[in-house]
Design an enzyme around this catalytic site. Structure first.
Site, short mmCIF file in Angstrom:
data_model
loop_
_atom_site.label_atom_id
_atom_site.label_comp_id
_atom_site.label_asym_id
_atom_site.label_seq_id
_atom_site.Cartn_x
_atom_site.Cartn_y
_atom_site.Cartn_z
N ASP A 13 0.83 -1.21 0.00
CA ASP A 13 0.00 0.00 0.00
C ASP A 13 0.86 1.26 0.00
O ASP A 13 0.63 2.19 -0.77
CB ASP A 13 -0.99 0.00 1.17
CG ASP A 13 -0.32 -0.23 2.53
OD1 ASP A 13 0.88 -0.57 2.56
OD2 ASP A 13 -1.00 -0.06 3.56
N ASP A 20 7.03 3.89 3.50
CA ASP A 20 7.24 5.04 4.37
C ASP A 20 8.73 5.10 4.74
O ASP A 20 9.53 5.60 3.95
CB ASP A 20 6.32 4.85 5.59
CG ASP A 20 6.28 6.03 6.52
OD1 ASP A 20 6.35 7.16 6.04
OD2 ASP A 20 6.18 5.83 7.75
N VAL A 50 -1.81 9.52 5.42
CA VAL A 50 -2.91 9.32 4.48
C VAL A 50 -3.78 8.13 4.88
O VAL A 50 -3.31 7.20 5.53
CB VAL A 50 -2.39 9.15 3.02
CG1 VAL A 50 -1.81 10.45 2.51
CG2 VAL A 50 -1.36 8.03 2.92
P1 IMP Z 1 7.59 1.40 6.63
O1 IMP Z 1 8.20 0.14 7.14
O2 IMP Z 1 7.93 2.57 7.53
O3 IMP Z 1 7.90 1.70 5.18
O4 IMP Z 1 6.06 1.26 6.87
C1 IMP Z 1 5.18 0.90 5.96
C2 IMP Z 1 3.84 0.61 6.62
O5 IMP Z 1 3.44 1.64 7.55
C3 IMP Z 1 2.82 0.61 5.53
O6 IMP Z 1 2.71 -0.67 4.97
C4 IMP Z 1 1.58 1.10 6.24
O7 IMP Z 1 0.91 -0.02 6.79
C5 IMP Z 1 2.09 1.99 7.34
N1 IMP Z 1 2.00 3.43 6.96
C6 IMP Z 1 3.00 4.27 6.66
N2 IMP Z 1 2.55 5.51 6.37
C7 IMP Z 1 1.21 5.44 6.46
C8 IMP Z 1 0.15 6.42 6.26
O8 IMP Z 1 0.36 7.61 5.94
N3 IMP Z 1 -1.11 5.98 6.45
C9 IMP Z 1 -1.41 4.69 6.81
N4 IMP Z 1 -0.46 3.75 6.99
C10 IMP Z 1 0.84 4.12 6.84
MG MG Z 2 1.23 -2.04 4.91
#
Ligand code: IMP
Ligand code: MG
Length: 182
Positions: free
Chosen positions: A107, A110, A160
């Site tokens: 999805d 981040d 978001v």
């Molecule tokens: P990462 O490991 O920091 O890249 O995190 C990714 C996960 O954090 C995604 O798969 C989402 O489930 C969650 N996430 C990151 N940013 C958002 C946001 O703005 N809205 C909702 N979920 C988010």
């Molecule tokens: Mg996710």
């Protein structure tokens, strides 16, 4: 579960960032990317729950080559500025991936930690190939060096919601992507 009035719930939906029609065009782009990967060998579409479940469902209905689906649940645990891998798979794939071209549908990317770890882990299982398509990408938030193969929308550093993405488990049902805020 949180007790929330309908007014409070609605007031947090700040503005529409990506309308439904734009998501639909992006689904077509993702599906064409997958169609082009087909070389006669099996393709496995993998989505990381829960955020990517709608994205998976829509891409699946648009892809025109033979493919199978699978799901996994991954949780990343990090404290402070530690950026070494610490992903826990709480629900694993039911496929042995070694005979498949894997396509991970995510999805949002981040910090990049979840995908960096999941990709590392799945590569150890020796799939024929591994590609990552993300619906949303927030490159300004990256803390590890990770770039998906296809980012459908590059967005600024905002929280978001909608189209599968939640805030405290709410708002996944919005048909568009919105900015969440006070
Ligand atoms: P990462 O490991 O920091 O890249 O995190 C990714 C996960 O954090 C995604 O798969 C989402 O489930 C969650 N996430 C990151 N940013 C958002 C946001 O703005 N809205 C909702 N979920 C988010
Ligand atoms: Mg996710």
């Amino acid at each position: 579960m949180r007790i929330l009035t309908k007014e409070a719930y609605e007031s947090k939906i700040k503005s529409v960032l990506i309308p439904e029609e734009e998501i639909k065009s992006a689904i077509v782009r993702a599906s064409e990317y997958i169609n082009n990967l087909y070389d006669g060998k099996p393709i496995l579409l993998v989505s990381i729950l829960k955020g990517a479940f709608l994205f998976m469902a829509d891409v699946l209905r648009t892809v025109t080559v033979p493919c199978e689906i699978d799901f996994m649940v991954a949780k990343s645990y990090y404290s402070g500025t530690v950026s070494s891998g610490m992903v826990q798979i709480t629900m694993d794939l039911s496929h042995d991936v070694k005979d498949y071209h894997l396509v991970i549908l995510e999805d949002i990317v981040d910090t990049g930690r979840t995908l960096r770890d999941v990709v590392g882990l799945l590569k150890e299982r020796n799939p024929l190939s591994l590609h990552v398509i993300t619906l949303l990408d927030k490159p300004d938030r990256r803390v590890v060096d990770y770039t998906p193969d296809l980012s459908l929308f590059v967005i600024p550093d905002r929280v978001v919601i909608g189209y599968g993405l939640d805030c405290n488990e709410y708002y996944r049902n919005l048909p568009y992507i919105a900015e969440y805020g006070e």
